[in-house]
Design a protein around this motif. Structure first.
Motif, mmCIF file in Angstrom:
data_model
loop_
_atom_site.group_PDB
_atom_site.id
_atom_site.type_symbol
_atom_site.label_atom_id
_atom_site.label_comp_id
_atom_site.label_asym_id
_atom_site.label_seq_id
_atom_site.Cartn_x
_atom_site.Cartn_y
_atom_site.Cartn_z
ATOM 1 N N GLY A 1 0.819 -1.201 0.000
ATOM 2 C CA GLY A 1 0.000 0.000 0.000
ATOM 3 C C GLY A 1 0.851 1.248 0.000
ATOM 4 O O GLY A 1 2.067 1.198 -0.194
ATOM 5 N N LEU A 2 0.193 2.362 0.255
ATOM 6 C CA LEU A 2 0.848 3.657 0.237
ATOM 7 C C LEU A 2 0.968 4.193 1.659
ATOM 8 O O LEU A 2 -0.042 4.437 2.320
ATOM 9 C CB LEU A 2 0.039 4.633 -0.623
ATOM 10 N N LEU A 3 2.196 4.372 2.116
ATOM 11 C CA LEU A 3 2.439 4.985 3.419
ATOM 12 C C LEU A 3 2.293 6.485 3.264
ATOM 13 O O LEU A 3 2.923 7.087 2.395
ATOM 14 C CB LEU A 3 3.853 4.672 3.905
ATOM 15 N N SER A 4 1.476 7.097 4.100
ATOM 16 C CA SER A 4 1.313 8.547 4.038
ATOM 17 C C SER A 4 2.077 9.195 5.180
ATOM 18 O O SER A 4 2.473 8.529 6.140
ATOM 19 C CB SER A 4 -0.174 8.916 4.092
ATOM 20 N N ASP A 5 2.257 10.485 5.065
ATOM 21 C CA ASP A 5 3.016 11.224 6.081
ATOM 22 C C ASP A 5 2.194 11.525 7.334
ATOM 23 O O ASP A 5 2.728 12.040 8.303
ATOM 24 C CB ASP A 5 3.535 12.544 5.487
ATOM 25 N N ASP A 6 0.912 11.214 7.310
ATOM 26 C CA ASP A 6 0.036 11.569 8.428
ATOM 27 C C ASP A 6 -0.206 10.425 9.415
ATOM 28 O O ASP A 6 -1.144 10.466 10.200
ATOM 29 C CB ASP A 6 -1.293 12.096 7.901
ATOM 30 N N GLY A 7 0.624 9.382 9.376
ATOM 31 C CA GLY A 7 0.471 8.280 10.326
ATOM 32 C C GLY A 7 -0.475 7.194 9.876
ATOM 33 O O GLY A 7 -0.956 6.407 10.695
ATOM 34 N N HIS A 8 -0.760 7.135 8.592
ATOM 35 C CA HIS A 8 -1.664 6.130 8.049
ATOM 36 C C HIS A 8 -1.023 5.418 6.863
ATOM 37 O O HIS A 8 -0.054 5.901 6.287
ATOM 38 C CB HIS A 8 -2.984 6.769 7.606
ATOM 39 N N MET A 9 -1.604 4.302 6.536
ATOM 40 C CA MET A 9 -1.219 3.587 5.328
ATOM 41 C C MET A 9 -2.499 3.225 4.596
ATOM 42 O O MET A 9 -3.477 2.786 5.215
ATOM 43 C CB MET A 9 -0.433 2.313 5.658
ATOM 44 N N TRP A 10 -2.496 3.433 3.297
ATOM 45 C CA TRP A 10 -3.601 3.018 2.448
ATOM 46 C C TRP A 10 -3.247 1.627 1.926
ATOM 47 O O TRP A 10 -2.438 1.491 1.019
ATOM 48 C CB TRP A 10 -3.813 4.017 1.319
ATOM 49 N N VAL A 11 -3.824 0.611 2.552
ATOM 50 C CA VAL A 11 -3.498 -0.783 2.250
ATOM 51 C C VAL A 11 -4.300 -1.239 1.033
ATOM 52 O O VAL A 11 -5.525 -1.076 0.979
ATOM 53 C CB VAL A 11 -3.805 -1.695 3.461
ATOM 54 N N SER A 12 -3.609 -1.818 0.085
ATOM 55 C CA SER A 12 -4.238 -2.313 -1.135
ATOM 56 C C SER A 12 -5.254 -3.410 -0.803
ATOM 57 O O SER A 12 -4.924 -4.395 -0.137
ATOM 58 C CB SER A 12 -3.154 -2.872 -2.063
ATOM 59 N N GLU A 13 -6.471 -3.221 -1.286
ATOM 60 C CA GLU A 13 -7.496 -4.240 -1.082
ATOM 61 C C GLU A 13 -7.081 -5.549 -1.738
ATOM 62 O O GLU A 13 -7.270 -6.636 -1.165
ATOM 63 C CB GLU A 13 -8.836 -3.765 -1.645
ATOM 64 N N ASP A 14 -6.497 -5.468 -2.907
ATOM 65 C CA ASP A 14 -6.048 -6.659 -3.616
ATOM 66 C C ASP A 14 -4.990 -7.405 -2.793
ATOM 67 O O ASP A 14 -5.070 -8.622 -2.634
ATOM 68 C CB ASP A 14 -5.493 -6.268 -4.988
ATOM 69 N N TRP A 15 -4.013 -6.669 -2.237
ATOM 70 C CA TRP A 15 -2.982 -7.308 -1.417
ATOM 71 C C TRP A 15 -3.623 -7.972 -0.205
ATOM 72 O O TRP A 15 -3.308 -9.112 0.136
ATOM 73 C CB TRP A 15 -1.929 -6.290 -0.948
ATOM 74 N N LEU A 16 -4.541 -7.261 0.437
ATOM 75 C CA LEU A 16 -5.196 -7.768 1.638
ATOM 76 C C LEU A 16 -5.940 -9.071 1.357
ATOM 77 O O LEU A 16 -5.809 -10.047 2.093
ATOM 78 C CB LEU A 16 -6.157 -6.704 2.166
ATOM 79 N N ARG A 17 -6.673 -9.093 0.283
ATOM 80 C CA ARG A 17 -7.439 -10.302 -0.073
ATOM 81 C C ARG A 17 -6.523 -11.489 -0.366
ATOM 82 O O ARG A 17 -6.822 -12.618 0.012
ATOM 83 C CB ARG A 17 -8.349 -10.021 -1.265
ATOM 84 N N LYS A 18 -5.398 -11.234 -1.022
ATOM 85 C CA LYS A 18 -4.476 -12.313 -1.347
ATOM 86 C C LYS A 18 -3.604 -12.730 -0.163
ATOM 87 O O LYS A 18 -3.207 -13.889 -0.062
ATOM 88 C CB LYS A 18 -3.584 -11.891 -2.514
ATOM 89 N N ALA A 19 -3.285 -11.803 0.725
ATOM 90 C CA ALA A 19 -2.388 -12.083 1.852
ATOM 91 C C ALA A 19 -3.067 -12.843 2.984
ATOM 92 O O ALA A 19 -2.392 -13.440 3.822
ATOM 93 C CB ALA A 19 -1.803 -10.780 2.402
ATOM 94 N N SER A 20 -4.364 -12.831 2.996
ATOM 95 C CA SER A 20 -5.081 -13.496 4.088
ATOM 96 C C SER A 20 -4.865 -15.005 4.059
ATOM 97 O O SER A 20 -4.923 -15.626 2.996
ATOM 98 C CB SER A 20 -6.582 -13.219 3.967
ATOM 99 N N PRO A 21 -4.640 -15.591 5.236
ATOM 100 C CA PRO A 21 -4.570 -17.056 5.285
ATOM 101 C C PRO A 21 -5.914 -17.691 4.912
ATOM 102 O O PRO A 21 -5.985 -18.883 4.664
ATOM 103 C CB PRO A 21 -4.183 -17.363 6.729
ATOM 104 N N ARG A 22 -6.952 -16.875 4.847
ATOM 105 C CA ARG A 22 -8.282 -17.368 4.478
ATOM 106 C C ARG A 22 -8.700 -16.845 3.100
ATOM 107 O O ARG A 22 -9.886 -16.716 2.811
ATOM 108 C CB ARG A 22 -9.286 -16.937 5.544
ATOM 109 N N SER A 23 -7.729 -16.562 2.262
ATOM 110 C CA SER A 23 -8.015 -15.969 0.954
ATOM 111 C C SER A 23 -8.942 -16.829 0.093
ATOM 112 O O SER A 23 -9.687 -16.293 -0.731
ATOM 113 C CB SER A 23 -6.724 -15.672 0.205
ATOM 114 N N SER A 24 -8.923 -18.120 0.265
ATOM 115 C CA SER A 24 -9.786 -18.994 -0.542
ATOM 116 C C SER A 24 -11.152 -19.242 0.099
ATOM 117 O O SER A 24 -11.987 -19.944 -0.464
ATOM 118 C CB SER A 24 -9.090 -20.339 -0.798
ATOM 119 N N ASP A 25 -11.396 -18.647 1.247
ATOM 120 C CA ASP A 25 -12.655 -18.811 1.981
ATOM 121 C C ASP A 25 -13.652 -17.739 1.526
ATOM 122 O O ASP A 25 -13.488 -16.557 1.824
ATOM 123 C CB ASP A 25 -12.372 -18.690 3.483
ATOM 124 N N GLU A 26 -14.663 -18.146 0.789
ATOM 125 C CA GLU A 26 -15.643 -17.205 0.231
ATOM 126 C C GLU A 26 -16.356 -16.413 1.327
ATOM 127 O O GLU A 26 -16.624 -15.218 1.157
ATOM 128 C CB GLU A 26 -16.652 -17.954 -0.636
#
Length: 115
Positions: free
Chosen positions: A44-69
């Motif tokens: 995702g994108l790290l911002s200067d304000d103390g947040h990160m915009w995490v990619s939804e695509d990365w999140l869905r694929k990174a989950s150990p439950r990614s294949s769980d509908e």
């Protein structure tokens, strides 16, 4: 959910079943922010304000439950629920998360509840 980025800049999703919390923990001091932005582009994108915009695509694929509908549907529901707060970037399909740095005290208290 917790996106943990270790000191070797390897990102992993932890606590995937806790869809009421969402934050990023980075095992580096906050002063390293400028050098980490490029290294973490896939996550995702790290911002200067103390947040990160995490990619939804990365999140869905990174989950150990990614294949769980059911998990995927619950994640979609979480995303829909926080949209009204402005925590979704529609152009990049990213979700806003608070960042807890290695030098931030008591990271377990920094995780934001989504309800």
């Amino acid at each position: 959910m917790l996106v943990r980025i270790n000191d070797q800049l390897i990102a992993a999703l932890e606590e995937a079943d806790d869809l009421k919390r969402f934050s990023v923990a980075i095992d580096a001091p906050a002063k390293d922010l400028p050098s980490l932005k490029d290294a973490l582009q896939d996550v995702g994108l790290l911002s200067d304000d103390g947040h990160m915009w995490v990619s939804e695509d990365w999140l869905r694929k990174a989950s150990p439950r990614s294949s769980d509908e059911a998990w995927q549907q619950n994640l979609t529901a979480m995303i829909d629920a926080v949209r009204e707060f402005g925590w979704i970037d529609e152009q990049t399909s990213a979700i806003r998360a608070h960042v807890v740095w290695k030098d931030t005290p008591k990271p377990e208290q920094q995780t934001r509840r989504l309800d």
